[in-house]
Write a protein that holds these residues in place. Structure first.
Motif, PDB file in Angstrom:
ATOM      1  N   ASP A  98     -30.605  20.262 -51.418  1.00  0.00           N
ATOM      2  CA  ASP A  98     -30.145  18.719 -51.426  1.00  0.00           C
ATOM      3  C   ASP A  98     -31.052  18.027 -50.448  1.00  0.00           C
ATOM      4  OD1 ASP A  98     -28.206  19.291 -53.317  1.00  0.00           O
ATOM      5  OD2 ASP A  98     -26.742  19.686 -51.944  1.00  0.00           O
ATOM      6  N   THR A 153     -34.576  18.877 -58.451  1.00  0.00           N
ATOM      7  CA  THR A 153     -33.641  18.503 -59.651  1.00  0.00           C
ATOM      8  C   THR A 153     -34.010  19.647 -60.498  1.00  0.00           C
ATOM      9  OG1 THR A 153     -34.255  16.227 -59.412  1.00  0.00           O
ATOM     10  CG2 THR A 153     -33.342  16.999 -61.643  1.00  0.00           C
ATOM     11  N   ALA A 174     -25.905  27.270 -60.107  1.00  0.00           N
ATOM     12  CA  ALA A 174     -25.021  26.478 -60.142  1.00  0.00           C
ATOM     13  C   ALA A 174     -25.235  24.886 -59.456  1.00  0.00           C
ATOM     14  CB  ALA A 174     -23.734  26.830 -59.513  1.00  0.00           C
ATOM     15  N   ALA A 175     -25.741  24.898 -58.337  1.00  0.00           N
ATOM     16  CA  ALA A 175     -26.344  23.752 -57.493  1.00  0.00           C
ATOM     17  C   ALA A 175     -27.435  23.136 -58.290  1.00  0.00           C
ATOM     18  CB  ALA A 175     -26.689  24.091 -56.054  1.00  0.00           C
ATOM     19  N   GLU A 190     -27.773  23.125 -61.568  1.00  0.00           N
ATOM     20  CA  GLU A 190     -27.078  22.557 -62.756  1.00  0.00           C
ATOM     21  C   GLU A 190     -26.469  21.357 -62.237  1.00  0.00           C
ATOM     22  OE1 GLU A 190     -24.615  25.673 -64.449  1.00  0.00           O
ATOM     23  OE2 GLU A 190     -26.279  26.752 -64.792  1.00  0.00           O
ATOM     24  N   GLU A 191     -26.105  21.269 -61.033  1.00  0.00           N
ATOM     25  CA  GLU A 191     -25.199  19.932 -60.719  1.00  0.00           C
ATOM     26  C   GLU A 191     -26.357  18.845 -60.517  1.00  0.00           C
ATOM     27  OE1 GLU A 191     -22.500  17.048 -59.726  1.00  0.00           O
ATOM     28  OE2 GLU A 191     -22.223  18.939 -60.929  1.00  0.00           O
ATOM     29  N   ARG A 233     -27.521  17.780 -63.620  1.00  0.00           N
ATOM     30  CA  ARG A 233     -26.656  16.578 -64.113  1.00  0.00           C
ATOM     31  C   ARG A 233     -26.583  15.312 -63.535  1.00  0.00           C
ATOM     32  NH1 ARG A 233     -22.268  14.476 -62.973  1.00  0.00           N
ATOM     33  NH2 ARG A 233     -22.015  15.418 -60.930  1.00  0.00           N
ATOM     34  N   ARG A 234     -26.384  15.248 -62.265  1.00  0.00           N
ATOM     35  CA  ARG A 234     -26.585  14.122 -61.422  1.00  0.00           C
ATOM     36  C   ARG A 234     -27.706  13.178 -61.763  1.00  0.00           C
ATOM     37  NH1 ARG A 234     -25.083  17.020 -57.156  1.00  0.00           N
ATOM     38  NH2 ARG A 234     -27.020  16.962 -56.241  1.00  0.00           N
ATOM     39  N   GLU A 292     -28.878  18.793 -71.832  1.00  0.00           N
ATOM     40  CA  GLU A 292     -29.854  18.596 -70.706  1.00  0.00           C
ATOM     41  C   GLU A 292     -31.121  17.687 -70.927  1.00  0.00           C
ATOM     42  OE1 GLU A 292     -31.024  22.081 -68.708  1.00  0.00           O
ATOM     43  OE2 GLU A 292     -28.970  22.785 -68.142  1.00  0.00           O
TER      44      GLU A 292
END
Length: 105
Positions: A2, A7, A42-43, A45-46, A49-50, A100
């Motif tokens: 983060d 991305t 998982a992070a 993919e999030e 998405r954002r 996506e």
């Protein structure tokens, strides 16, 4: 992840290669490797998405890779409903996303 604003992630477990410095280091147990990789995926993919959601309503310059698919400067795929010239730079407003991929207005 983060803090760096990543991305697009490609996550794979480390595999030691004989004779390299990393192969001499203590190795992490297989279950922990798989758990960490799953958390990273998982992070990722999030984050994707954002990022894609934030593009809706914005205008992008898109490089056309086929008649109906191109990529933004941030590498996001954009689908077009009508054919565009291959290799052209097309300005597009982003109307939404399909999974996506972004969708041009």
């Amino acid at each position: 992840m983060d803090d760096c604003g990543l991305t697009w992630l490609h996550v794979f477990p480390f595999s030691p290669r004989k004779g390299t410095p990393a192969a001499k280091m203590p190795q992490v147990a297989g279950p922990l490797i798989r758990e960490r990789a799953a958390r990273l995926r998982a992070a990722g993919e999030e984050a994707t998405r954002r990022h894609l959601d934030a593009q809706v309503g914005r205008r992008h310059l898109v490089l056309m890779e086929s008649a109906t698919l191109g990529r933004t400067e941030q590498f996001a795929e954009v689908l077009f409903g009508t054919g565009q010239p291959l290799g052209a730079l097309v300005e597009a407003e982003i109307a939404g996303r399909d999974g996506e991929r972004l969708r041009a207005a």
